[in-house]
Scaffold this active site. Structure first.
Site, PDB file in Angstrom:
ATOM      1  CG  HIS A   1     -14.164   2.575  -2.621  1.00  0.00           C
ATOM      2  ND1 HIS A   1     -12.587   2.071  -1.766  1.00  0.00           N
ATOM      3  CD2 HIS A   1     -15.285   1.623  -1.748  1.00  0.00           C
ATOM      4  CE1 HIS A   1     -12.246   1.611  -0.956  1.00  0.00           C
ATOM      5  NE2 HIS A   1     -13.791   0.930  -0.718  1.00  0.00           N
TER       6      HIS A   1
ATOM      7  CE1 TYR B   1     -12.107   5.671  -0.428  1.00  0.00           C
ATOM      8  CE2 TYR B   1     -14.338   4.903   0.209  1.00  0.00           C
ATOM      9  CZ  TYR B   1     -12.915   4.996   0.371  1.00  0.00           C
ATOM     10  OH  TYR B   1     -12.083   4.500   1.332  1.00  0.00           O
TER      11      TYR B   1
ATOM     12  NE  ARG C   1      -3.234   1.897   2.228  1.00  0.00           N
ATOM     13  CZ  ARG C   1      -4.964   2.430   3.323  1.00  0.00           C
ATOM     14  NH1 ARG C   1      -4.892   1.152   3.879  1.00  0.00           N
ATOM     15  NH2 ARG C   1      -5.184   3.385   3.457  1.00  0.00           N
TER      16      ARG C   1
ATOM     17  CB  CYS D   1     -18.066  -1.718   0.685  1.00  0.00           C
ATOM     18  SG  CYS D   1     -17.055  -0.013   0.503  1.00  0.00           S
TER      19      CYS D   1
ATOM     20  CG  ASN E   1     -11.307  -2.211  -0.778  1.00  0.00           C
ATOM     21  OD1 ASN E   1     -12.187  -2.845  -1.201  1.00  0.00           O
ATOM     22  ND2 ASN E   1     -11.093  -1.285   0.316  1.00  0.00           N
TER      23      ASN E   1
END
Lengths: 464, 464, 464, 464
Positions: free
Chosen positions: A201, A255, A95, A171, A149
């Site tokens: 998202h 988002y 990440r 989610c 995700n």
């Protein structure tokens, strides 16, 4: 399936989210017999800490449940009723790279949107397809409850390439919204009906009161009063343009800020990126995680610590537990899920995956027909779904041209040399987890492409 | 309609393109009786210069045609058989604003794409709808041959809001391509079949040879050899990414550079913008126009001067004349036009306007069914068409929220404060030509919003 | 492929249509080198008669072409450039059954529509898929020009199940229309533009004159004046309802009589069926064929005898030769073909086969986008296409339930016991040619189902 | 709208169904204040009988509700919260004609399917559009709960031509199914989940058990065991073909018998038609009605008499009351309704009306996305929806050609002269209630067209 004692296998069981999952399962009182927390060698230490806490939580509950820890995924899957996924390929180090490489070229670095999100998909899709292959053999009747995700693209890939029907993608975004928005108008969640539609998202919602009145615009107006809006902790909270929201008559998800206010979001991210004290979100989360695991080790702790809620994924496991319970007891509860469209959003093909309000029961999710979107939202939706389809296909085939196409059409990636450069650096940085792109990565390495961001370059050199 | 002597009315007849239109008409030997060049008071001088040249051109031809000059549009339209449009609301000054305001905030400033293109649509759509209103009364059987930009959105608006079926939208892009690409493989235009599909200034094409082989990728490869590619003079010629083109199996149009190589295109535009010697494209064109009109005044000139080809719009009128001839003589010639989709691009609704290869005859354009696009191109196409629909509706209704939505979803406009600011400044700068937005503009002026670009601010203050 | 000498393989080469095909090829002067007429053992005698005539025809022409006769399909296919199909599985005897069994239960018995058409598809689809399998191996670049009926369903099956793209399905209906309808208004074919759309033997058309005016209704009105309308010889000529035609604004094809005037068509067919002097169409054709073959044997005959035109299939090979020439010379001629929809009829999925006006060139057929149909025609079209899809799938899988579904939804088959009975009798009668249904047929035979029609029962007993 | 005391207006309040409606409302304990039963002059007597019974039923209940009787629709509508419709234009006499005229020509005569159903739509659509016009003025916030047949076409017309959104179309079919089918497998309604999809009187359903298993085929098999299947009293109970049902994997509704077993249904209807002792359904219902009204007159009766259940419409008002309660209390109950598709059936346009399982709450019906149908059912569905669209448009415009098109495409009407004749006779017979077709009817009368059925001819002559 009501009545039968349940075996749950959790892939990525060493995740810091596990205590929340346990809490949710305990709350619901399902007849669970065994929980198997699967992790990989690198996650073994965390797995053990979390596993012990999980067992303590169950021991403090009225239920007798055995929490098994294993590095052997197949052992865990065998005979499972529910397989939940919360794994992170490449751990938080991956990440860090997903965030920092794009930011080093002045573009949004985020783990599920933009270049980072595409690479999270590239790393994760082959793994979930592998899990599905095992499930076909070891637990062909199990439900796959995915909250890894990018949840939408994973669900899309499992249906399209894995040919596995029993999957629901989850989610936590919608839960946050449904907790917070009623407060804005002095109501409880039960006093409002929410209808979500879009992609993971990337959804919007409408709200109706008990009289059937569309109160979306009214609630949208209160979003500007500075109250908590349910935007997850991991999203910087810039306001949407009032005129835009009023025009669309829907409320975008948190988002959407990346898409509707890219300049401001990027400025904030760059600020954090450039500030060694904060670092990007992944770096912040790393610290939170360390703190959490320190807490988890306390042998006296036998409940989910409060601090866990501060992570972006709060409520994630709540929706997972609700989904498991709804399937197990055929509750037909309304839950927002990623599932096959089937016409719910007629602006997209019936066979692709969307994120929508659905009734979840023993036969899975049945989406509510939302109907056509207005042109602006329809355009965004169609762009993003097709971008996702390119990403899923490239993740499976390792087609570099298609990966480049996904980059160039992604609204969070400015097109041109920078886009290609970021693509190339990310390929090199994530080499270990991208066997499908091995050939192209070898070529890039031969070209001598260097990663610009110092931290990521060093991590990559060290084999992280 | 074969046989009947033709009356042509050209709206914006004082344009520097008119001599090309005349040349094209002369070449085709249609039984034209009268040509009416309509312009507005501000364009009277140019109209007279061009009108005299036009008459000289016909006088030097074997045909006897009267060129009429008028400021009264209705007089020109009465009984017309073909109405061609090449007008520019706000003249080149408006284009200067369309280009410089976005560039002053670091975003693409171009007259048919991005913020500038949206405003060209806002100014022009009400005018063409007005023309259509007159046509319904004065020449209800005439064909409207539009080559005013943005040609696709104008055609869309005329069909959707003007409810006028007899319109064909034209563009010179495809002609340039068909002239230049065969040369890359040593062939003539007749030896290849081209199939275009997409939207105006946003199409792709495929090429087949006489054996039926798809030679698109082969020709695409030669585009990188540095030869002339048919990209119009007004588009900076950065290369497409080879891997992208190879993946799509189609060749994008020149304007796709703005979308696929935005960084580089923007850098080039900003360079020109900041260099007082060049200025933006509009400023360059202003000079070319002055030179052209100086030439046109030469009473000995009775043909189209060579210099005209250097403008971006070369071949524009050629395709217009071809279209007129195809309709008049029911030729059923293949021409690339903006027309109602009718299924040719099944990824878009049948009732919207697309730009595609079509057979043009007396009954209008019949598009070839192109079939579904691959996901990347489908995503772009659907985004752009929906963006266009927002623009068309906002142009008709003056809905500010919808204009903002169009801005935020346009890939050439970075979303956020800058987008809104550019929208607001453009509204103020073009106030004179945007009666539909009058109320909002008044509010913006009350807020005291100042135009950042010095040149445009001064032009606007001076009432230009 | 221009220039290369051509090898043509004709499956079902012993057909009485072959002389017409030869005539058409001779007329067009293509550089043909070899023609291979393939037939099966049962057709050997006819093949030889026709083959000798064919060779005489070429010998009398300015071209030197060898006509080869073979029973070995693979020998003929090897290296072929064009494969044309005009075979009839089960010969005319099968057609007798297709017609008489339905009629014996009082329903339309016709070889391409209703129960008979469905069984022609059941017998023929497996064979054409087999041919395609050979072509993939022996002539992978060849074009398959199909004029075996039901042409639309065969083309659908080849694209869908055979995964062979280079096929064009043909039919002579549209040619007859284009020859005859202009005469009704005193025009030549060149003075009108025809646009066909629908499915094979189920299409409609519109007509425009050289001024672009839609003259469909005007011509439709003349259809009632008793003049020849281009309806093929095999269709009884009852008038359409004027009010219906006026409403639809299109002209239906001759076969639409079965659907729009079923009562009258059926009455006429039953009359012939019951009259031993006429018998059904197949029985009449049998006689015509015998006469034709008697003529063909004349060693002095070296041209197509006039009598051939009296068969329903007149012009069939003309359109085939035109198609071959258009592909070979990349002529881009407008031809009515069965090909992949690709959006031309947006009321059907882009991937299914439709019959539409198309430009045919070296790369195959590119259909014209026809646009949405009005509701009545849309309903018919969608019903029939889905009926076809059931038939094609049942032909490939031998699924009895699906065959029954196709029967029950077919508008020419009254639903209920009669439908099922006719289905069962046809299965038994065609046993020899329906290996895919073998299991079900065995069950039916065990049940002791007897064929009602005496003639067919006897034929079947005798192994015909 | 919870809390507010409710005013209900029932159009056609004199119907024999009213006691059931009252019973349903009483059962649910909603805060009803007033109920207005509206009827026309011809129905006054029945209205009074039923109205008195209704008042007695409320008086015997714990609630204080005033039942108002009026012939003035506008008085009843003023301020209404719910408008329910159960009127029958032309009363049962019109139904007699709808049934007997088609049967006199040997085709299905039924009040909601085939020729009769089309004419019920022709008579009723203008009236419901008129009601909607009044509602816009007098009770713009009310919900229109339609259970007048043909319920789907009425809902379609109200949305499409009436531009009134707050309508829900109801039908009792699904309720019967959900009561009876569980019994076949020894389960209760709560132990199964039903998913309905299709059109009114033309839907299919699937059934899932509490484990999520699709048990449709299993239950379908039990339908052949001779047990009660929930088929309404008005449908003759011939079995579906097992092989067909097994293939489709869905269970068709009772009315599908007309389409799947037309021969047998027709034979049964003709038998009744020809037998003066039974007569057609309308004639039988007339008797039942007389008996019912005799019962209703008993001043001691203050509950719904058992005999009412024997009519075909049993459970009709139960679903109406459930719908009213679900809207009023925002219950989000699953109900099968006719409502806007919105993608629930992606084989039909999103804007048309379908009959599907939906959640009904204060904001109306939200359909469940059912997804694409298999080809056979898709073909039927698309045919029937388009037939309905033709009927709705013809009902509004009085377009005879379109009415003829609807007749010719309707699977229950054999095409040809008989179809046109039945259309013409029905027009004449229903003249009084078909002002939109007045001009055409006048022409037909001038032509001297005589009604063949003696009873209907006499009724018509007598002005019935």
């Amino acid at each position: 399936m009501e009545g039968k004692p349940i075996k749950i296998a959790t892939i990525g069981g060493g995740s810091s989210y596990t205590p929340e999952l346990m809490e949710g399962l305990i709350k619901r009182g399902l007849p669970i017999k065994e929980i198997w927390l699967v992790d990989i060698e690198e996650g073994k230490e965390k797995q053990e800490i979390v596993g012990r806490l999980a067992q303590r939580m169950w021991d403090a509950s009225p239920y007798q449940v055995d929490v098994h820890l294993t590095l052997d995924r197949r052992e865990a899957l065998a005979g499972a009723d529910f397989v939940t996924t919360q794994f992170r390929v490449g751990l938080l180090d991956a990440r860090v790279k997903d965030e920092r490489i794009p930011l080093s070229y002045g573009m949004v670095g985020q783990e599920t949107n933009g270049a980072g999100g595409i690479f999270k998909a590239f790393r994760t899709i082959p793994v979930i397809l592998d899990i599905v292959k095992d499930m076909k053999e070891l637990c062909p009747d199990a439900w796959l409850i995915n909250f890894t995700n990018p949840s939408g693209m994973l669900t899309e890939s499992v249906l399209r390439y894995g040919e596995w029907e029993k999957i629901i993608g989850l989610c936590n975004l919608s839960v946050g919204v449904m907790i917070n928005e009623p407060k804005l108008v002095g109501k409880s969640m039960e006093e409002l009906n929410f209808r979500f539609a879009g992609l993971n998202h990337f959804q919007w919602h409408k709200i109706y009161d008990k009289k059937g009145t569309d109160v979306t615009r009214q609630i949208a107006e209160r979003l500007y009063d500075g109250k908590d809006t349910g935007t997850p902790a991991n999203i910087f909270d810039v306001e949407f343009f009032r005129e835009q929201i009023a025009q669309m008559g829907m409320i975008p998800c948190g988002y959407h800020r990346y898409y509707y206010r890219q300049d401001e979001m990027l400025a904030h991210m760059l600020e954090e990126y450039r500030d060694p004290k904060t670092g990007t979100r992944a770096q912040q989360v790393k610290k939170t995680e360390e703190e959490l695991f320190a807490l988890y080790q306390d042998p006296m702790l036998h409940e989910k610590p409060e601090q866990l809620s501060r992570r972006g994924g709060a409520n994630y496991s709540d929706v997972a537990c609700e989904t498991i319970a709804s399937i197990y007891e055929d509750r037909n509860s309304p839950i927002v899920v990623s599932t096959r469209n089937n016409g719910a959003l007629p602006d997209l093909p019936p066979d692709c995956v969307v994120e929508v309000s659905a009734l979840v029961g023993a036969a899975g999710a049945v989406p509510f027909a939302f109907g056509p979107l207005p042109p602006a939202e329809r355009g965004w939706l169609q762009l993003m779904k097709n971008m996702e389809l390119c990403v899923c296909e490239a993740a499976v085939t390792g087609d570099y041209g298609l990966a480049l196409q996904a980059f160039l059409m992604n609204p969070l990636i400015p097109s041109g040399d920078r886009a290609k450069r970021v693509l190339d650096e990310l390929l090199i940085a994530h080499k270990k987890h991208l066997p499908q792109f091995a050939e192209k990565i070898a070529l890039l390495e031969k070209e001598g492409i260097e990663i610009k961001d110092d931290l990521v370059r060093n991590m990559t050199r060290q084999g992280l």
